[in-house]
Design a protein around this motif. Structure first.
Motif, PDB file in Angstrom:
ATOM      1  N   VAL A  76     -15.372   0.427 -12.155  1.00  0.00           N
ATOM      2  CA  VAL A  76     -14.916  -0.701 -11.351  1.00  0.00           C
ATOM      3  C   VAL A  76     -14.970  -0.321  -9.878  1.00  0.00           C
ATOM      4  O   VAL A  76     -14.569   0.771  -9.486  1.00  0.00           O
ATOM      5  CB  VAL A  76     -13.468  -1.106 -11.717  1.00  0.00           C
ATOM      6  CG1 VAL A  76     -13.002  -2.269 -10.842  1.00  0.00           C
ATOM      7  CG2 VAL A  76     -13.382  -1.477 -13.193  1.00  0.00           C
ATOM      8  N   VAL A  77     -15.472  -1.254  -9.066  1.00  0.00           N
ATOM      9  CA  VAL A  77     -15.463  -1.094  -7.611  1.00  0.00           C
ATOM     10  C   VAL A  77     -14.826  -2.341  -7.013  1.00  0.00           C
ATOM     11  O   VAL A  77     -15.288  -3.457  -7.260  1.00  0.00           O
ATOM     12  CB  VAL A  77     -16.876  -0.911  -7.030  1.00  0.00           C
ATOM     13  CG1 VAL A  77     -16.783  -0.684  -5.516  1.00  0.00           C
ATOM     14  CG2 VAL A  77     -17.598   0.243  -7.699  1.00  0.00           C
ATOM     15  N   ASN A  78     -13.780  -2.137  -6.236  1.00  0.00           N
ATOM     16  CA  ASN A  78     -13.111  -3.249  -5.571  1.00  0.00           C
ATOM     17  C   ASN A  78     -13.661  -3.363  -4.152  1.00  0.00           C
ATOM     18  O   ASN A  78     -13.285  -2.617  -3.264  1.00  0.00           O
ATOM     19  CB  ASN A  78     -11.599  -3.008  -5.544  1.00  0.00           C
ATOM     20  CG  ASN A  78     -10.817  -4.205  -5.050  1.00  0.00           C
ATOM     21  OD1 ASN A  78     -11.388  -5.135  -4.473  1.00  0.00           O
ATOM     22  ND2 ASN A  78      -9.509  -4.193  -5.260  1.00  0.00           N
ATOM     23  N   LEU A  79     -14.569  -4.333  -3.950  1.00  0.00           N
ATOM     24  CA  LEU A  79     -15.137  -4.562  -2.624  1.00  0.00           C
ATOM     25  C   LEU A  79     -14.230  -5.437  -1.751  1.00  0.00           C
ATOM     26  O   LEU A  79     -14.504  -5.608  -0.566  1.00  0.00           O
ATOM     27  CB  LEU A  79     -16.515  -5.238  -2.735  1.00  0.00           C
ATOM     28  CG  LEU A  79     -17.702  -4.374  -3.132  1.00  0.00           C
ATOM     29  CD1 LEU A  79     -18.977  -5.212  -3.107  1.00  0.00           C
ATOM     30  CD2 LEU A  79     -17.850  -3.169  -2.212  1.00  0.00           C
ATOM     31  N   GLY A  80     -13.170  -6.005  -2.338  1.00  0.00           N
ATOM     32  CA  GLY A  80     -12.274  -6.866  -1.577  1.00  0.00           C
ATOM     33  C   GLY A  80     -11.735  -6.137  -0.363  1.00  0.00           C
ATOM     34  O   GLY A  80     -11.241  -5.018  -0.476  1.00  0.00           O
ATOM     35  N   LEU A  81     -11.802  -6.781   0.807  1.00  0.00           N
ATOM     36  CA  LEU A  81     -11.400  -6.108   2.027  1.00  0.00           C
ATOM     37  C   LEU A  81     -10.564  -7.008   2.937  1.00  0.00           C
ATOM     38  O   LEU A  81      -9.366  -6.802   3.081  1.00  0.00           O
ATOM     39  CB  LEU A  81     -12.649  -5.607   2.759  1.00  0.00           C
ATOM     40  CG  LEU A  81     -12.438  -4.615   3.910  1.00  0.00           C
ATOM     41  CD1 LEU A  81     -11.611  -3.422   3.464  1.00  0.00           C
ATOM     42  CD2 LEU A  81     -13.792  -4.160   4.461  1.00  0.00           C
ATOM     43  N   HIS A  82     -11.178  -8.026   3.531  1.00  0.00           N
ATOM     44  CA  HIS A  82     -10.478  -8.831   4.547  1.00  0.00           C
ATOM     45  C   HIS A  82     -11.110 -10.218   4.576  1.00  0.00           C
ATOM     46  O   HIS A  82     -12.318 -10.356   4.754  1.00  0.00           O
ATOM     47  CB  HIS A  82     -10.624  -8.163   5.908  1.00  0.00           C
ATOM     48  CG  HIS A  82      -9.649  -8.620   6.948  1.00  0.00           C
ATOM     49  ND1 HIS A  82      -9.452  -9.957   7.256  1.00  0.00           N
ATOM     50  CD2 HIS A  82      -8.818  -7.924   7.774  1.00  0.00           C
ATOM     51  CE1 HIS A  82      -8.544 -10.058   8.217  1.00  0.00           C
ATOM     52  NE2 HIS A  82      -8.144  -8.847   8.541  1.00  0.00           N
TER      53      HIS A  82
ATOM     54  N   ALA B  53      -7.912  -6.557  -2.469  1.00  0.00           N
ATOM     55  CA  ALA B  53      -7.631  -5.200  -2.013  1.00  0.00           C
ATOM     56  C   ALA B  53      -6.198  -4.799  -2.340  1.00  0.00           C
ATOM     57  O   ALA B  53      -5.935  -3.688  -2.808  1.00  0.00           O
ATOM     58  CB  ALA B  53      -7.888  -5.084  -0.512  1.00  0.00           C
ATOM     59  N   PHE B  54      -5.248  -5.715  -2.107  1.00  0.00           N
ATOM     60  CA  PHE B  54      -3.843  -5.426  -2.343  1.00  0.00           C
ATOM     61  C   PHE B  54      -3.404  -5.740  -3.769  1.00  0.00           C
ATOM     62  O   PHE B  54      -2.342  -5.274  -4.181  1.00  0.00           O
ATOM     63  CB  PHE B  54      -2.974  -6.252  -1.382  1.00  0.00           C
ATOM     64  CG  PHE B  54      -2.878  -5.694   0.010  1.00  0.00           C
ATOM     65  CD1 PHE B  54      -1.731  -5.050   0.438  1.00  0.00           C
ATOM     66  CD2 PHE B  54      -3.931  -5.812   0.899  1.00  0.00           C
ATOM     67  CE1 PHE B  54      -1.629  -4.543   1.722  1.00  0.00           C
ATOM     68  CE2 PHE B  54      -3.851  -5.311   2.187  1.00  0.00           C
ATOM     69  CZ  PHE B  54      -2.691  -4.663   2.609  1.00  0.00           C
ATOM     70  N   GLY B  55      -4.183  -6.509  -4.502  1.00  0.00           N
ATOM     71  CA  GLY B  55      -3.662  -7.114  -5.716  1.00  0.00           C
ATOM     72  C   GLY B  55      -4.227  -6.681  -7.035  1.00  0.00           C
ATOM     73  O   GLY B  55      -3.932  -7.301  -8.061  1.00  0.00           O
ATOM     74  N   ILE B  56      -5.037  -5.603  -7.074  1.00  0.00           N
ATOM     75  CA  ILE B  56      -5.660  -5.186  -8.330  1.00  0.00           C
ATOM     76  C   ILE B  56      -5.527  -3.679  -8.511  1.00  0.00           C
ATOM     77  O   ILE B  56      -5.682  -2.909  -7.566  1.00  0.00           O
ATOM     78  CB  ILE B  56      -7.151  -5.577  -8.358  1.00  0.00           C
ATOM     79  CG1 ILE B  56      -7.310  -7.101  -8.362  1.00  0.00           C
ATOM     80  CG2 ILE B  56      -7.862  -4.968  -9.560  1.00  0.00           C
ATOM     81  CD1 ILE B  56      -6.826  -7.791  -9.629  1.00  0.00           C
ATOM     82  N   ASP B  57      -5.279  -3.266  -9.746  1.00  0.00           N
ATOM     83  CA  ASP B  57      -5.287  -1.846 -10.110  1.00  0.00           C
ATOM     84  C   ASP B  57      -6.605  -1.570 -10.825  1.00  0.00           C
ATOM     85  O   ASP B  57      -6.712  -1.701 -12.047  1.00  0.00           O
ATOM     86  CB  ASP B  57      -4.092  -1.536 -11.022  1.00  0.00           C
ATOM     87  CG  ASP B  57      -3.992  -0.061 -11.380  1.00  0.00           C
ATOM     88  OD1 ASP B  57      -4.956   0.690 -11.133  1.00  0.00           O
ATOM     89  OD2 ASP B  57      -2.938   0.352 -11.918  1.00  0.00           O
ATOM     90  N   SER B  58      -7.625  -1.223 -10.047  1.00  0.00           N
ATOM     91  CA  SER B  58      -8.972  -1.051 -10.596  1.00  0.00           C
ATOM     92  C   SER B  58      -9.055   0.134 -11.558  1.00  0.00           C
ATOM     93  O   SER B  58      -9.819   0.096 -12.532  1.00  0.00           O
ATOM     94  CB  SER B  58      -9.982  -0.858  -9.462  1.00  0.00           C
ATOM     95  OG  SER B  58     -10.037  -2.006  -8.648  1.00  0.00           O
ATOM     96  N   LYS B  59      -8.303   1.181 -11.299  1.00  0.00           N
ATOM     97  CA  LYS B  59      -8.317   2.346 -12.196  1.00  0.00           C
ATOM     98  C   LYS B  59      -7.855   1.955 -13.589  1.00  0.00           C
ATOM     99  O   LYS B  59      -8.441   2.377 -14.606  1.00  0.00           O
ATOM    100  CB  LYS B  59      -7.434   3.462 -11.647  1.00  0.00           C
ATOM    101  CG  LYS B  59      -7.425   4.721 -12.522  1.00  0.00           C
ATOM    102  CD  LYS B  59      -6.515   5.790 -11.952  1.00  0.00           C
ATOM    103  CE  LYS B  59      -6.642   7.081 -12.752  1.00  0.00           C
ATOM    104  NZ  LYS B  59      -6.323   6.924 -14.181  1.00  0.00           N
TER     105      LYS B  59
END
Length: 306
Positions: A70-76, A54-60
């Protein structure tokens, strides 16, 4: 005086929610993430794991260069590995490319966070094991938590009115995410003075290996590809746990039945490139990690086309 009496009753007896605990609000981002997933047709790149993603990727940036949504499902990480894997099994479709990057020794997860996510997104009830006793405990724990949060909220409001102090914004809110599922609120924030979660990890055979193997079978039957990536990690935490992570790597390379695309040391960055925990990269670290992931994705797509 009347306000003070009402506030006291709310805080001490009712447990009514005046302000939501930060982590509970934060996991509400699950709704927007799934809305984006459902809006896309055809092949997708799906990132799955905890807040290191969630904090570590620039999906755009990845989507702009690869030309695949791209969909970043990372959450917790506190949602637990079972939650993450069950979520994946419920959403992957033919052609998807899944990158699984859980935090080290991701485990069962925290019931209160799982319940909070399900409160926002009812399908998430199927991502974790419901338990009547846990439900009752959660109910009373939530009331107690509300009392503490209400007290802080009321004090903050009072300070705001009396002293004119505006409450600082927290990065742990569902409004901190962009449309791709990335946390972006922290990119312009001043980092706290020290990193959290710099803990010593005790080596044990990770039961997540078998869980990933079982989940990946269904994911691949759905026509998707799934790959394992180690998470980013601060240098100080890696130094503290180098031997344990080396042993974990041996286990994974021997027993995990999906491709492993990196090694623990390859995503270790100086502490100065992290925001508030040993897993949360700042803007510079995020850019570096995204560059590495882009190179990995391009190599996979190239191999696929040959």
């Amino acid at each position: 005086m009347q306000f003070s009496i009402v506030a006291f009753l709310v805080i001490c007896f009712l447990g009514t929610e005046l302000s939501e605990p930060e982590e509970f609000n934060y996991v509400g981002a699950i709704v927007a993430k799934h809305n984006r997933l459902e809006s896309l047709t055809g092949r997708r790149i799906i990132l799955a794991g905890g807040s290191n993603l969630a904090f570590g990727i620039d999906s755009k940036r990845i989507e702009d260069e690869i030309k695949i949504p791209v969909v970043n499902l990372g959450l917790h990480a506190g949602l637990g590995l079972d939650f993450i894997l069950n979520e994946l099994k419920s959403v992957v479709t033919e052609g998807d490319i899944v990158f699984l990057s859980p935090e080290y020794y991701a485990g069962k997860g925290r019931y209160n966070l799982q319940m909070a996510s399900a409160g926002y997104f009812p399908p998430a009830n199927s991502y974790f094991e419901r338990n009547l006793l846990y439900d009752l405990k959660h109910f009373f724990d939530r009331k107690f938590d509300n009392m503490k949060v209400n007290k802080t909220f009321l004090v903050t409001q009072l300070m705001s009115k009396v002293l004119g102090r505006q409450p600082s914004k927290s990065v742990y809110a569902n409004t901190s995410f962009n449309t791709y599922g990335d946390v972006v609120a922290h990119l312009k924030m001043k980092a706290p003075p020290s990193l959290n979660d710099r803990n010593r990890l005790a080596y044990d055979y990770w039961d997540g290996i078998e869980k990933i193997n079982e989940a990946s079978e269904k994911i691949m039957l759905n026509g998707a590809d799934i790959f394992f990536l180690y998470p980013c990690y601060a240098q100080s935490a890696y130094t503290l746990n180098r031997e344990t992570l080396s042993d974990l790597d041996v286990d994974l390379r021997r027993d995990l039945r999906i491709p492993i695309l990196n090694s623990p040391h390859q995503l270790v960055y100086p502490d100065s490139l992290f925001f508030d925990t040993v897993y949360h990269l700042n803007k510079t670290g995020r850019d570096l990690r995204t560059t590495k992931l882009l190179k990995t994705i391009k190599e996979l797509l190239l191999a696929e086309s040959i």
